[in-house]
Design an enzyme around this catalytic site. Structure first.
Site, PDB file in Angstrom:
ATOM      1  N   ASP A   8       0.872  -1.173   0.000  1.00  0.00           N
ATOM      2  CA  ASP A   8       0.000   0.000   0.000  1.00  0.00           C
ATOM      3  C   ASP A   8       0.916   1.231   0.000  1.00  0.00           C
ATOM      4  O   ASP A   8       2.142   1.121  -0.185  1.00  0.00           O
ATOM      5  CB  ASP A   8      -1.006  -0.042   1.172  1.00  0.00           C
ATOM      6  CG  ASP A   8      -0.373   0.179   2.545  1.00  0.00           C
ATOM      7  OD1 ASP A   8       0.871   0.331   2.630  1.00  0.00           O
ATOM      8  OD2 ASP A   8      -1.122   0.189   3.540  1.00  0.00           O
ATOM      9  N   CYS A  65       3.210  -3.065   4.034  1.00  0.00           N
ATOM     10  CA  CYS A  65       2.363  -1.916   4.383  1.00  0.00           C
ATOM     11  C   CYS A  65       3.068  -1.183   5.519  1.00  0.00           C
ATOM     12  O   CYS A  65       4.267  -1.399   5.734  1.00  0.00           O
ATOM     13  CB  CYS A  65       0.932  -2.341   4.734  1.00  0.00           C
ATOM     14  SG  CYS A  65       0.747  -3.427   6.159  1.00  0.00           S
ATOM     15  N   THR A  67       2.741  -1.291   8.872  1.00  0.00           N
ATOM     16  CA  THR A  67       3.148  -2.185   9.955  1.00  0.00           C
ATOM     17  C   THR A  67       3.425  -3.606   9.481  1.00  0.00           C
ATOM     18  O   THR A  67       4.019  -4.394  10.216  1.00  0.00           O
ATOM     19  CB  THR A  67       2.028  -2.286  11.003  1.00  0.00           C
ATOM     20  OG1 THR A  67       0.853  -2.790  10.340  1.00  0.00           O
ATOM     21  CG2 THR A  67       1.726  -0.936  11.641  1.00  0.00           C
ATOM     22  N   HIS A 133       7.944 -30.866  10.676  1.00  0.00           N
ATOM     23  CA  HIS A 133       7.312 -29.582  10.337  1.00  0.00           C
ATOM     24  C   HIS A 133       6.235 -29.765   9.278  1.00  0.00           C
ATOM     25  O   HIS A 133       5.234 -29.047   9.276  1.00  0.00           O
ATOM     26  CB  HIS A 133       8.372 -28.583   9.876  1.00  0.00           C
ATOM     27  CG  HIS A 133       9.445 -28.369  10.892  1.00  0.00           C
ATOM     28  ND1 HIS A 133       9.181 -27.845  12.138  1.00  0.00           N
ATOM     29  CD2 HIS A 133      10.769 -28.654  10.867  1.00  0.00           C
ATOM     30  CE1 HIS A 133      10.299 -27.801  12.842  1.00  0.00           C
ATOM     31  NE2 HIS A 133      11.280 -28.291  12.094  1.00  0.00           N
TER      32      HIS A 133
HETATM   33  C1  RB5 Z   1      -2.031   2.733   6.467  1.00  0.00           C
HETATM   34  O1  RB5 Z   1      -2.103   3.956   7.124  1.00  0.00           O
HETATM   35  C2  RB5 Z   1      -1.687   1.637   7.449  1.00  0.00           C
HETATM   36  O2  RB5 Z   1      -2.777   1.406   8.277  1.00  0.00           O
HETATM   37  C3  RB5 Z   1      -1.289   0.386   6.714  1.00  0.00           C
HETATM   38  O3  RB5 Z   1      -0.184   0.647   5.919  1.00  0.00           O
HETATM   39  C4  RB5 Z   1      -0.908  -0.777   7.589  1.00  0.00           C
HETATM   40  O4  RB5 Z   1      -0.002  -0.409   8.558  1.00  0.00           O
HETATM   41  C5  RB5 Z   1      -2.020  -1.554   8.133  1.00  0.00           C
HETATM   42  O5  RB5 Z   1      -1.832  -2.585   8.797  1.00  0.00           O
END
Ligand code: RB5
Length: 145
Positions: A8, A65, A67, A133
């Protein structure tokens, strides 16, 4: 190996680092964006990428993304996907060896590009160990089915 890469708006810089690495490693890949100035919704990128691993078109996906959490939750909703959220080199290696993870998620607001690159390289290079595993992973597949 064929790899699909997506992020993203919160993961654009690490996505570029990852595609540079894939070029250097001579690994075939497709980068599906985002090509974004503003904000986008991570499931719109993470779910299609995960589906294309699940359907066999790609062997692996790398998703970024802010996080890594949104991407990992989204990818793990797709049957057949085992997405590992990784921010250190130890788990990058062990999630391949023990979990046979086929999707890697990272967070650009958590780690820098240098570590992300090493994590991706480690994860792409490590092999599933099978054995005990494989039994554990098959229990996840059985539950999904
Ligand atoms: C976007 O602001 C943020 O929420 C996204 O990149 C991610 O961290 C979501 O888990």
């Amino acid at each position: 190996m064929k790899v699909i890469v997506a992020s993203d708006h919160g993961g654009v810089n690490i996505r570029k680092e990852v595609t540079n690495l894939l070029e250097e490693m001579n690994i075939e890949f497709e980068d599906i964006g985002c090509d974004c100035e503003g904000s986008v919704d991570y499931p719109d990128y993470g779910i299609p990428a995960a589906e294309r691993v699940a359907n066999g078109e790609f062997d692996r996906a790398i998703l970024i993304c802010g996080t890594g959490i949104g991407m990992s939750i989204s990818a793990n909703k797709v049957k057949g996907v085992r997405c590992a959220l990784v921010h250190d080199l130890f788990t990058a290696k062990v999630t391949r060896e023990h979990n046979d993870s086929n999707v890697l998620a990272m967070g650009e607001r958590v780690i820098g590009p240098g570590l992300a690159r090493e994590i991706a390289k480690t994860w792409l290079s490590a092999e599933f160990e099978g054995g005990r595993h494989a039994n554990r992973v098959s229990k996840i597949s059985e539950y999904e089915a």
